[in-house]
Motif scaffolding. Structure first.
Motif, PDB file in Angstrom:
ATOM      1  N   ARG A   1      -5.792   7.518  10.925  1.00  0.00           N
ATOM      2  CA  ARG A   1      -4.931   8.662  11.242  1.00  0.00           C
ATOM      3  C   ARG A   1      -5.405   9.923  10.523  1.00  0.00           C
ATOM      4  O   ARG A   1      -5.452  11.003  11.101  1.00  0.00           O
ATOM      5  CB  ARG A   1      -3.478   8.368  10.859  1.00  0.00           C
ATOM      6  CG  ARG A   1      -2.650   7.802  11.997  1.00  0.00           C
ATOM      7  CD  ARG A   1      -1.151   7.813  11.690  1.00  0.00           C
ATOM      8  NE  ARG A   1      -0.795   7.067  10.483  1.00  0.00           N
ATOM      9  CZ  ARG A   1      -0.608   5.741  10.441  1.00  0.00           C
ATOM     10  NH1 ARG A   1      -0.758   5.023  11.537  1.00  0.00           N
ATOM     11  NH2 ARG A   1      -0.276   5.154   9.333  1.00  0.00           N
ATOM     12  N   MET A   2      -5.762   9.782   9.251  1.00  0.00           N
ATOM     13  CA  MET A   2      -6.218  10.945   8.480  1.00  0.00           C
ATOM     14  C   MET A   2      -7.557  11.464   9.027  1.00  0.00           C
ATOM     15  O   MET A   2      -7.754  12.664   9.138  1.00  0.00           O
ATOM     16  CB  MET A   2      -6.342  10.581   7.007  1.00  0.00           C
ATOM     17  CG  MET A   2      -4.993  10.461   6.338  1.00  0.00           C
ATOM     18  SD  MET A   2      -4.936  10.145   4.552  1.00  0.00           S
ATOM     19  CE  MET A   2      -6.550   9.955   4.002  1.00  0.00           C
TER      20      MET A   2
ATOM     21  N   ARG B   1      -2.422  -1.644   6.992  1.00  0.00           N
ATOM     22  CA  ARG B   1      -1.697  -0.366   6.844  1.00  0.00           C
ATOM     23  C   ARG B   1      -2.619   0.703   6.265  1.00  0.00           C
ATOM     24  O   ARG B   1      -2.633   1.843   6.735  1.00  0.00           O
ATOM     25  CB  ARG B   1      -0.484  -0.533   5.915  1.00  0.00           C
ATOM     26  CG  ARG B   1       0.703  -1.201   6.566  1.00  0.00           C
ATOM     27  CD  ARG B   1       1.930  -1.232   5.654  1.00  0.00           C
ATOM     28  NE  ARG B   1       2.318   0.121   5.268  1.00  0.00           N
ATOM     29  CZ  ARG B   1       2.768   0.455   4.056  1.00  0.00           C
ATOM     30  NH1 ARG B   1       2.895  -0.438   3.118  1.00  0.00           N
ATOM     31  NH2 ARG B   1       3.100   1.702   3.783  1.00  0.00           N
ATOM     32  N   HIS B   2      -3.399   0.329   5.261  1.00  0.00           N
ATOM     33  CA  HIS B   2      -4.344   1.270   4.651  1.00  0.00           C
ATOM     34  C   HIS B   2      -5.378   1.728   5.679  1.00  0.00           C
ATOM     35  O   HIS B   2      -5.653   2.922   5.823  1.00  0.00           O
ATOM     36  CB  HIS B   2      -5.034   0.613   3.456  1.00  0.00           C
ATOM     37  CG  HIS B   2      -6.188   1.387   2.908  1.00  0.00           C
ATOM     38  ND1 HIS B   2      -6.025   2.569   2.230  1.00  0.00           N
ATOM     39  CD2 HIS B   2      -7.515   1.158   2.959  1.00  0.00           C
ATOM     40  CE1 HIS B   2      -7.205   3.034   1.873  1.00  0.00           C
ATOM     41  NE2 HIS B   2      -8.128   2.200   2.306  1.00  0.00           N
TER      42      HIS B   2
ATOM     43  N   GLU C   1      -1.108  -5.315   4.282  1.00  0.00           N
ATOM     44  CA  GLU C   1      -1.203  -4.047   3.555  1.00  0.00           C
ATOM     45  C   GLU C   1      -2.582  -3.414   3.736  1.00  0.00           C
ATOM     46  O   GLU C   1      -2.695  -2.194   3.836  1.00  0.00           O
ATOM     47  CB  GLU C   1      -0.881  -4.249   2.069  1.00  0.00           C
ATOM     48  CG  GLU C   1       0.554  -4.648   1.823  1.00  0.00           C
ATOM     49  CD  GLU C   1       1.536  -3.711   2.494  1.00  0.00           C
ATOM     50  OE1 GLU C   1       1.447  -2.482   2.285  1.00  0.00           O
ATOM     51  OE2 GLU C   1       2.413  -4.200   3.244  1.00  0.00           O
TER      52      GLU C   1
ATOM     53  N   TYR D   1       0.868  -1.162   0.000  1.00  0.00           N
ATOM     54  CA  TYR D   1       0.000   0.000   0.000  1.00  0.00           C
ATOM     55  C   TYR D   1       0.908   1.215   0.000  1.00  0.00           C
ATOM     56  O   TYR D   1       1.969   1.189   0.587  1.00  0.00           O
ATOM     57  CB  TYR D   1      -0.901  -0.041   1.250  1.00  0.00           C
ATOM     58  CG  TYR D   1      -1.621   1.236   1.538  1.00  0.00           C
ATOM     59  CD1 TYR D   1      -2.677   1.639   0.727  1.00  0.00           C
ATOM     60  CD2 TYR D   1      -1.244   2.048   2.595  1.00  0.00           C
ATOM     61  CE1 TYR D   1      -3.338   2.827   0.981  1.00  0.00           C
ATOM     62  CE2 TYR D   1      -1.904   3.237   2.855  1.00  0.00           C
ATOM     63  CZ  TYR D   1      -2.956   3.617   2.047  1.00  0.00           C
ATOM     64  OH  TYR D   1      -3.608   4.790   2.281  1.00  0.00           O
ATOM     65  N   ARG D   2       0.538   2.253  -0.578  1.00  0.00           N
ATOM     66  CA  ARG D   2       1.297   3.501  -0.761  1.00  0.00           C
ATOM     67  C   ARG D   2       2.578   3.616   0.054  1.00  0.00           C
ATOM     68  O   ARG D   2       2.533   3.534   1.258  1.00  0.00           O
ATOM     69  CB  ARG D   2       0.385   4.673  -0.460  1.00  0.00           C
ATOM     70  CG  ARG D   2      -0.733   4.756  -1.441  1.00  0.00           C
ATOM     71  CD  ARG D   2      -1.585   5.949  -1.177  1.00  0.00           C
ATOM     72  NE  ARG D   2      -2.780   5.851  -2.016  1.00  0.00           N
ATOM     73  CZ  ARG D   2      -3.962   6.281  -1.661  1.00  0.00           C
ATOM     74  NH1 ARG D   2      -4.152   6.856  -0.514  1.00  0.00           N
ATOM     75  NH2 ARG D   2      -4.967   6.144  -2.474  1.00  0.00           N
TER      76      ARG D   2
ATOM     77  N   ASN E   1      -5.140   1.753   8.962  1.00  0.00           N
ATOM     78  CA  ASN E   1      -4.484   2.615   9.956  1.00  0.00           C
ATOM     79  C   ASN E   1      -4.256   4.025   9.418  1.00  0.00           C
ATOM     80  O   ASN E   1      -4.456   5.004  10.140  1.00  0.00           O
ATOM     81  CB  ASN E   1      -3.164   1.992  10.418  1.00  0.00           C
ATOM     82  CG  ASN E   1      -3.373   0.723  11.210  1.00  0.00           C
ATOM     83  OD1 ASN E   1      -4.476   0.435  11.685  1.00  0.00           O
ATOM     84  ND2 ASN E   1      -2.321  -0.073  11.323  1.00  0.00           N
ATOM     85  N   ASP E   2      -3.846   4.140   8.158  1.00  0.00           N
ATOM     86  CA  ASP E   2      -3.665   5.465   7.550  1.00  0.00           C
ATOM     87  C   ASP E   2      -4.985   6.219   7.471  1.00  0.00           C
ATOM     88  O   ASP E   2      -5.033   7.421   7.722  1.00  0.00           O
ATOM     89  CB  ASP E   2      -3.058   5.337   6.153  1.00  0.00           C
ATOM     90  CG  ASP E   2      -1.566   5.077   6.176  1.00  0.00           C
ATOM     91  OD1 ASP E   2      -0.970   5.064   7.281  1.00  0.00           O
ATOM     92  OD2 ASP E   2      -0.990   4.892   5.086  1.00  0.00           O
ATOM     93  N   GLU E   3      -6.050   5.519   7.131  1.00  0.00           N
ATOM     94  CA  GLU E   3      -7.376   6.158   7.063  1.00  0.00           C
ATOM     95  C   GLU E   3      -7.797   6.679   8.439  1.00  0.00           C
ATOM     96  O   GLU E   3      -8.328   7.777   8.540  1.00  0.00           O
ATOM     97  CB  GLU E   3      -8.414   5.167   6.523  1.00  0.00           C
ATOM     98  CG  GLU E   3      -8.240   4.793   5.080  1.00  0.00           C
ATOM     99  CD  GLU E   3      -8.546   5.936   4.116  1.00  0.00           C
ATOM    100  OE1 GLU E   3      -9.575   6.620   4.331  1.00  0.00           O
ATOM    101  OE2 GLU E   3      -7.770   6.141   3.179  1.00  0.00           O
TER     102      GLU E   3
END
Length: 161
Positions: free
Chosen positions: A156-157, A149-150, A146, A108-109, A152-154
């Motif tokens: 956080r954002m 991870r995506h 992955e 993922y990114r 978790n990023d969402e």
């Protein structure tokens, strides 16, 4: 390879034979039609086309399961007959295992190679076989890492808004 198999291959044989100067010899041997001598540009186009990998991006994604399997089997038949490299993009782990000799799992990114896995299962592949399912679990774990991870990023954002 016998003459019958060469004739069945058709135009795919034209470029390699012409490039290495064996077209006339093949015509004399009755393996190709001498009346169909290609232009040098046509030979070059076919040769480049032959060398480039076939790229397929989710070609069976919208199909029902039966049609998908039939087309996967047809793709494998064509691959076996031609030996052409195929770059096949799919989000289906089972499809990747069924078709591929090599599976590249992306991160993922940023999208980088997470793992490059050689598929060493014998063909034809049986999706119900223990080894097939063990590889499916291994690849599924990599993909789920992955996905996490995506996620978790969402989160956080969203928390930063």
């Amino acid at each position: 390879m016998d003459g019958r198999r060469l004739r069945e291959k058709g135009i795919g044989l034209v470029a390699p034979l012409a490039v290495i100067g064996l077209w006339q010899l093949a015509a004399v041997q009755g393996l190709v039609n001498p009346q169909v001598l290609p232009s040098p540009l046509a030979v070059l186009r076919k040769w480049i086309e032959y060398l480039l990998p076939l790229q397929m991006d989710e070609p069976f994604g919208a199909l029902d399961a039966l049609t998908r399997r039939n087309l996967q089997d047809e793709l494998l038949r064509l691959w076996t007959a031609t030996g052409k490299t195929i770059l096949f993009v799919t989000h289906s782990i089972e499809e990747a295992i069924y078709l591929a000799d090599r599976i590249v799992v992306m991160t993922y990114r940023p999208g980088t190679v997470k793992r490059d896995v050689a598929v060493e299962l014998a063909r034809p592949r049986d999706p119900s076989a223990p080894a097939f399912n063990a590889l499916k679990r291994e690849l599924g774990q990599l993909v789920m890492e992955e996905q996490q991870r995506h996620h978790n990023d969402e989160l956080r954002m969203a928390a930063g808004d």
